[in-house]
Structures are given as structure tokens and as C-alpha cells.
Design a protein around this motif. Structure first.
Motif, PDB file in Angstrom:
ATOM      1  N   PHE A  53      15.989  25.637   3.818  1.00 22.70           N
ATOM      2  CA  PHE A  53      17.199  25.893   4.656  1.00 22.70           C
ATOM      3  C   PHE A  53      16.692  26.343   5.936  1.00 22.70           C
ATOM      4  O   PHE A  53      17.161  26.199   6.912  1.00 22.70           O
ATOM      5  N   ALA A  54      15.429  27.183   6.075  1.00 21.74           N
ATOM      6  CA  ALA A  54      15.035  27.655   7.451  1.00 21.74           C
ATOM      7  C   ALA A  54      14.755  26.327   8.067  1.00 21.74           C
ATOM      8  O   ALA A  54      14.750  26.233   9.281  1.00 21.74           O
ATOM      9  N   ALA A  55      13.983  25.360   7.701  1.00 27.45           N
ATOM     10  CA  ALA A  55      13.564  24.212   8.413  1.00 27.45           C
ATOM     11  C   ALA A  55      14.801  23.403   8.989  1.00 27.45           C
ATOM     12  O   ALA A  55      14.963  22.880  10.132  1.00 27.45           O
ATOM     13  N   ILE A  56      16.039  23.324   8.198  1.00 25.93           N
ATOM     14  CA  ILE A  56      17.341  22.757   8.510  1.00 25.93           C
ATOM     15  C   ILE A  56      17.974  23.569   9.769  1.00 25.93           C
ATOM     16  O   ILE A  56      18.087  23.193  10.755  1.00 25.93           O
ATOM     17  N   VAL A  57      17.772  24.688   9.495  1.00 25.94           N
ATOM     18  CA  VAL A  57      18.108  25.705  10.723  1.00 25.94           C
ATOM     19  C   VAL A  57      17.542  25.422  11.722  1.00 25.94           C
ATOM     20  O   VAL A  57      17.960  25.183  13.119  1.00 25.94           O
ATOM     21  N   LEU A  58      16.269  25.629  11.942  1.00 32.20           N
ATOM     22  CA  LEU A  58      15.358  25.409  12.904  1.00 32.20           C
ATOM     23  C   LEU A  58      15.603  24.035  13.517  1.00 32.20           C
ATOM     24  O   LEU A  58      15.386  23.725  14.707  1.00 32.20           O
ATOM     25  N   GLN A  59      15.825  22.996  12.930  1.00 31.26           N
ATOM     26  CA  GLN A  59      15.825  21.602  13.309  1.00 31.26           C
ATOM     27  C   GLN A  59      17.157  21.591  13.995  1.00 31.26           C
ATOM     28  O   GLN A  59      17.082  20.935  15.042  1.00 31.26           O
ATOM     29  N   THR A  60      18.123  22.153  13.413  1.00 26.23           N
ATOM     30  CA  THR A  60      19.442  21.918  13.988  1.00 26.23           C
ATOM     31  C   THR A  60      19.467  22.820  15.441  1.00 26.23           C
ATOM     32  O   THR A  60      20.057  22.242  16.412  1.00 26.23           O
ATOM     33  N   ARG A  61      18.906  23.680  15.475  1.00 24.35           N
ATOM     34  CA  ARG A  61      18.736  24.569  16.823  1.00 24.35           C
ATOM     35  C   ARG A  61      18.032  24.036  17.737  1.00 24.35           C
ATOM     36  O   ARG A  61      18.291  24.078  19.095  1.00 24.35           O
ATOM     37  N   TYR A  62      16.646  23.131  17.494  1.00 25.20           N
ATOM     38  CA  TYR A  62      15.921  22.487  18.511  1.00 25.20           C
ATOM     39  C   TYR A  62      16.830  21.233  19.119  1.00 25.20           C
ATOM     40  O   TYR A  62      16.749  20.945  20.003  1.00 25.20           O
TER      41      TYR A  62
END
Length: 80
Positions: A53-62
Motif C-alpha cells: 500500500f505504501a509503495a502504491i501511494v508513493l508511486q501515485t504521488r510521484y
């Protein structure tokens, strides 16, 4: 509850500090019986889901150019 959940495991882990120094022994004792296996499996699954979940959030934000934003109350709802 969060504080108790953060401190309580250390009470049990520090009973035998030698176990913390040996990863092989730590894993062996983590899966020593059915109850320990259930707890260890639950922890591994929960940690995996959190990091995915954290990786998905970071990818979305970048991807959206919001890399400098540390917290946004709508961040979870923006993913949906």
C-alpha cells in the motif's frame, strides 16, 4: 493502544537477547508451534500489505508531482 502495541513485543523479545542476534534462531522460534506460526504469519501478511500500500501511494504521488507533500487528508480517497 498503539503505544502498548509498540512496547509489549519488546518485553518478550528482550527476555532472550541472543535470539535477536541470530536470524536463523529467531525464525526457528517464530515458527516453533501452531500458535507462534499463526502470529508470525499474520505479522508477515500485515507487513506485506502495508508495504505494498505504501509503495502504491508513493508511486501515485510521484506520478502526480506531489512528491514533496508529506500528508494530505485526501490521499487515501484520491487512490479510489
Amino acid at each position: 493502544m498503539t503505544i502498548a502495541g509498540s512496547i509489549a513485543p519488546w518485553f518478550w523479545l528482550l527476555q532472550d537477547p541472543g535470539v535477536l542476534m541470530s536470524p536463523a534462531l529467531f525464525l526457528q522460534l517464530s515458527f516453533a508451534n501452531q500458535i507462534a506460526t499463526a502470529w508470525a504469519s499474520d505479522l508477515l501478511i500485515s507487513a506485506s500489505v502495508f508495504f505494498i500500500f505504501a509503495a502504491i501511494v508513493l508511486q501515485t504521488r510521484y506520478a502526480n508531482g506531489e512528491a514533496g507533500v508529506m500528508f494530505d487528508e485526501d490521499c487515501v480517497f484520491n487512490l479510489l
